[in-house]
Design an enzyme around this catalytic site. Structure first.
Site, PDB file in Angstrom:
ATOM      1  CE1 TYR A  11      -3.490  -2.449  -0.309  1.00  0.00           C
ATOM      2  CE2 TYR A  11      -4.038  -2.127   1.993  1.00  0.00           C
ATOM      3  CZ  TYR A  11      -4.286  -2.721   0.770  1.00  0.00           C
ATOM      4  OH  TYR A  11      -5.344  -3.591   0.637  1.00  0.00           O
ATOM      5  CB  SER A  67      -6.874 -11.227  -0.304  1.00  0.00           C
ATOM      6  OG  SER A  67      -7.694 -10.179  -0.745  1.00  0.00           O
ATOM      7  CG  ASN A  68      -8.655 -10.290  -4.215  1.00  0.00           C
ATOM      8  OD1 ASN A  68      -9.760  -9.782  -4.145  1.00  0.00           O
ATOM      9  ND2 ASN A  68      -7.548  -9.655  -3.830  1.00  0.00           N
ATOM     10  N   GLY A 126     -15.468   1.698  -3.692  1.00  0.00           N
ATOM     11  CA  GLY A 126     -14.427   2.729  -3.737  1.00  0.00           C
ATOM     12  C   GLY A 126     -15.006   4.135  -3.839  1.00  0.00           C
ATOM     13  N   GLY A 127     -16.256   4.317  -3.405  1.00  0.00           N
ATOM     14  CA  GLY A 127     -16.921   5.631  -3.475  1.00  0.00           C
ATOM     15  C   GLY A 127     -17.874   5.731  -4.652  1.00  0.00           C
ATOM     16  NE  ARG A 128     -16.337   1.901  -9.231  1.00  0.00           N
ATOM     17  CZ  ARG A 128     -17.018   0.769  -9.432  1.00  0.00           C
ATOM     18  NH1 ARG A 128     -18.086   0.761 -10.218  1.00  0.00           N
ATOM     19  NH2 ARG A 128     -16.629  -0.363  -8.878  1.00  0.00           N
ATOM     20  CD1 TRP A 165     -11.067  -7.186  -1.164  1.00  0.00           C
ATOM     21  CD2 TRP A 165     -11.348  -5.433  -2.531  1.00  0.00           C
ATOM     22  NE1 TRP A 165     -10.799  -7.604  -2.449  1.00  0.00           N
ATOM     23  CE2 TRP A 165     -10.952  -6.548  -3.314  1.00  0.00           C
ATOM     24  CE3 TRP A 165     -11.564  -4.224  -3.168  1.00  0.00           C
ATOM     25  CZ2 TRP A 165     -10.784  -6.482  -4.697  1.00  0.00           C
ATOM     26  CZ3 TRP A 165     -11.397  -4.155  -4.558  1.00  0.00           C
ATOM     27  CH2 TRP A 165     -11.010  -5.269  -5.297  1.00  0.00           C
TER      28      TRP A 165
HETATM   29  N1  LIG Z   1      -7.563  -7.345  -0.733  1.00  0.00           N
HETATM   30  C1  LIG Z   1      -7.614  -6.533  -1.757  1.00  0.00           C
HETATM   31  O1  LIG Z   1      -7.286  -6.882  -2.893  1.00  0.00           O
HETATM   32  C2  LIG Z   1      -8.097  -5.117  -1.538  1.00  0.00           C
HETATM   33  C3  LIG Z   1      -8.354  -4.273  -2.635  1.00  0.00           C
HETATM   34  C4  LIG Z   1      -8.814  -2.976  -2.381  1.00  0.00           C
HETATM   35  C5  LIG Z   1      -9.015  -2.557  -1.072  1.00  0.00           C
HETATM   36  N2  LIG Z   1      -8.733  -3.393  -0.016  1.00  0.00           N
HETATM   37  C6  LIG Z   1      -8.936  -2.971   1.373  1.00  0.00           C
HETATM   38  O2  LIG Z   1     -10.258  -2.468   1.521  1.00  0.00           O
HETATM   39  C7  LIG Z   1     -10.198  -1.180   2.109  1.00  0.00           C
HETATM   40  C8  LIG Z   1     -11.402  -0.372   1.707  1.00  0.00           C
HETATM   41  O3  LIG Z   1     -11.406  -0.183   0.285  1.00  0.00           O
HETATM   42  P1  LIG Z   1     -11.925   1.172  -0.301  1.00  0.00           P
HETATM   43  O4  LIG Z   1     -11.118   2.284   0.232  1.00  0.00           O
HETATM   44  O5  LIG Z   1     -12.039   1.015  -1.764  1.00  0.00           O
HETATM   45  O6  LIG Z   1     -13.385   1.194   0.413  1.00  0.00           O
HETATM   46  P2  LIG Z   1     -14.709   2.005   0.116  1.00  0.00           P
HETATM   47  O7  LIG Z   1     -15.300   2.290   1.471  1.00  0.00           O
HETATM   48  O8  LIG Z   1     -15.545   1.287  -0.884  1.00  0.00           O
HETATM   49  O9  LIG Z   1     -14.242   3.371  -0.569  1.00  0.00           O
HETATM   50  C9  LIG Z   1     -13.617   4.384   0.153  1.00  0.00           C
HETATM   51  C10 LIG Z   1     -13.546   5.587  -0.754  1.00  0.00           C
HETATM   52  O10 LIG Z   1     -14.873   6.044  -0.952  1.00  0.00           O
HETATM   53  C11 LIG Z   1     -14.958   7.385  -0.564  1.00  0.00           C
HETATM   54  N3  LIG Z   1     -16.239   7.582   0.131  1.00  0.00           N
HETATM   55  C12 LIG Z   1     -16.600   7.115   1.333  1.00  0.00           C
HETATM   56  N4  LIG Z   1     -17.858   7.495   1.654  1.00  0.00           N
HETATM   57  C13 LIG Z   1     -18.281   8.218   0.623  1.00  0.00           C
HETATM   58  C14 LIG Z   1     -19.486   8.891   0.347  1.00  0.00           C
HETATM   59  N5  LIG Z   1     -20.517   8.881   1.223  1.00  0.00           N
HETATM   60  N6  LIG Z   1     -19.582   9.557  -0.825  1.00  0.00           N
HETATM   61  C15 LIG Z   1     -18.544   9.566  -1.696  1.00  0.00           C
HETATM   62  N7  LIG Z   1     -17.360   8.941  -1.483  1.00  0.00           N
HETATM   63  C16 LIG Z   1     -17.236   8.275  -0.337  1.00  0.00           C
HETATM   64  C17 LIG Z   1     -13.819   7.627   0.390  1.00  0.00           C
HETATM   65  O11 LIG Z   1     -13.442   8.978   0.355  1.00  0.00           O
HETATM   66  P3  LIG Z   1     -13.191   9.766   1.751  1.00  0.00           P
HETATM   67  O12 LIG Z   1     -11.933   9.214   2.298  1.00  0.00           O
HETATM   68  O13 LIG Z   1     -13.070  11.180   1.346  1.00  0.00           O
HETATM   69  O14 LIG Z   1     -14.386   9.475   2.632  1.00  0.00           O
HETATM   70  C18 LIG Z   1     -12.746   6.710  -0.160  1.00  0.00           C
HETATM   71  O15 LIG Z   1     -12.019   7.342  -1.196  1.00  0.00           O
HETATM   72  C19 LIG Z   1      -8.833  -0.631   1.645  1.00  0.00           C
HETATM   73  O16 LIG Z   1      -8.358   0.414   2.485  1.00  0.00           O
HETATM   74  C20 LIG Z   1      -7.983  -1.867   1.785  1.00  0.00           C
HETATM   75  O17 LIG Z   1      -7.621  -2.039   3.164  1.00  0.00           O
HETATM   76  C21 LIG Z   1      -8.297  -4.658  -0.245  1.00  0.00           C
END
Ligand SMILES: NC(=O)c1ccc[n+]([C@@H]2O[C@H](COP(=O)([O-])OP(=O)(O)OC[C@H]3O[C@@H](n4cnc5c(N)ncnc54)[C@H](OP(=O)(O)O)[C@@H]3O)[C@@H](O)[C@H]2O)c1
Length: 293
Positions: A49, A154-155, A208-210, A203
């Site tokens: 990361y 994972s995955n 990812g916010g989409r 995860w």
């Molecule tokens: N094992 C794997 O292959 C893998 C892959 C990807 C991720 N992960 C893990 O999963 C964790 C979470 O993934 P993720 O960060 O993609 O999770 P997520 O919660 O789906 O997305 C977080 C993103 O969404 C935004 N967001 C949150 N609430 C929002 C809202 N109400 N409106 C608009 N945008 C919003 C956040 O921005 P703000 O920060 O501004 O709120 C942040 O950029 C990662 O940190 C990692 O630890 C693992």
């Protein structure tokens, strides 16, 4: 020293994006403390990361308040070799699940996180060159040395999970799931997790916010359903998105990745929301665009 808790919190804090937050060590510490105050005691890392920087950023913040280590569980991953200017030996991004790489990566994670043990180590991606006996040997040595308490993946597909699980007990498969990516609901991943009582980790629960930013038709329909159900429960749409995942009988741990503590709080609020089957299906149908058969 590590704590003896071996159970992750229902909401886990994901630190994938932490390097991009450009925070001072004090700001990182405040976020970590804020998560702990909310009951989010588990932190999800990976060696790579932030281009192999986030574990160090986290360890640096933790060094400001070392007592906090006793209150948290650290998860990290290994198995991907990124091609970066700082790593000239890697000519091409590739997977590496050799025993030597796994053990070296753990040593590096321990140094970066400034801890003597990791509660949970995951192999980041399935690897066609994964030799289950070799991986099991590495896991065994790390566990015996007290460097890693438990192991997962994972995955992984259910078959890939079953192969390694037959050689060494795995406690979780960390996978992507949200209304716009529903494969684990039907490809056997969550069935296997429930069968083995190996609670999955999820995860990108908000895509990812989409879920909240995309103009695609399915995202917009899901947004409408989340908002309507949220209104009925007196919670935010984001809380409903987390509740949709927490409702699954495989009892997933859901990883929230926001830099905003208010958003972490919205995730935690989902642990107090129970969606009935019709509400749950309304979100599914909004995503797929069609009734269940
Ligand atoms: N094992 C794997 O292959 C893998 C892959 C990807 C991720 N992960 C893990 O999963 C964790 C979470 O993934 P993720 O960060 O993609 O999770 P997520 O919660 O789906 O997305 C977080 C993103 O969404 C935004 N967001 C949150 N609430 C929002 C809202 N109400 N409106 C608009 N945008 C919003 C956040 O921005 P703000 O920060 O501004 O709120 C942040 O950029 C990662 O940190 C990692 O630890 C693992």
């Amino acid at each position: 020293m590590t704590n003896t808790l071996d159970t992750l919190s229902p909401i886990v804090a994901g630190v994938w994006r932490m390097a991009s937050w450009n925070w001072t060590p004090q700001e990182r510490l405040r976020w970590i403390e804020g998560c702990l105050d909310l009951g989010v005691t588990s932190f999800d890392h990976a060696d790579l990361y932030g281009g192999y920087t986030v574990e160090s950023l986290f360890g640096e913040a933790l060094a400001l308040a070392p007592g906090l280590r006793q209150q948290m569980q650290l998860v990290t991953k290994c198995g991907i070799q990124l091609r970066l200017p700082s790593r000239p030996a890697t000519r091409i991004k590739h997977y590496d699940t050799s025993a030597g790489h796994i053990e070296r990566s753990v040593e590096q994670s321990l140094r970066a996180l400034r801890t003597d043990a990791i509660e949970l180590l995951l192999l980041h991606r399935p690897d066609a060159l994964l030799d289950a006996d070799e991986v099991a040997g590495a896991f065994e040595r790390l566990q015996t040395a007290g460097k890693v308490l438990r192991f997962g993946v994972s995955n992984f597909s259910p078959a890939q999970f079953a192969l390694l699980h037959a050689r060494y007990p795995l406690v979780t498969n960390q996978v992507e799931c949200h209304p716009l990516h529903r494969a684990p609901l039907t490809d056997g991943t969550f069935d296997q997790a429930q069968q083995l009582r190996a609670r999955p980790m999820i995860w990108s629960p908000l895509a990812g916010g989409r879920l909240f930013t995309s103009e695609a038709a399915d995202a917009m329909r899901v947004r409408g359903a989340l908002a309507a159900i949220g209104e009925a429960h007196g919670v935010s749409a984001a809380t409903v998105a987390f509740a949709w995942l927490l409702r699954l009988p495989s009892r997933p741990h859901v990883i929230a990745g926001s830099r905003r503590l208010e958003a972490m709080e919205e995730a935690v609020a989902a642990t107090r929301v129970w969606l009935d089957a019709q509400e749950w299906t309304e979100i599914l149908v909004a995503a797929s665009g069609e009734d269940v058969a």
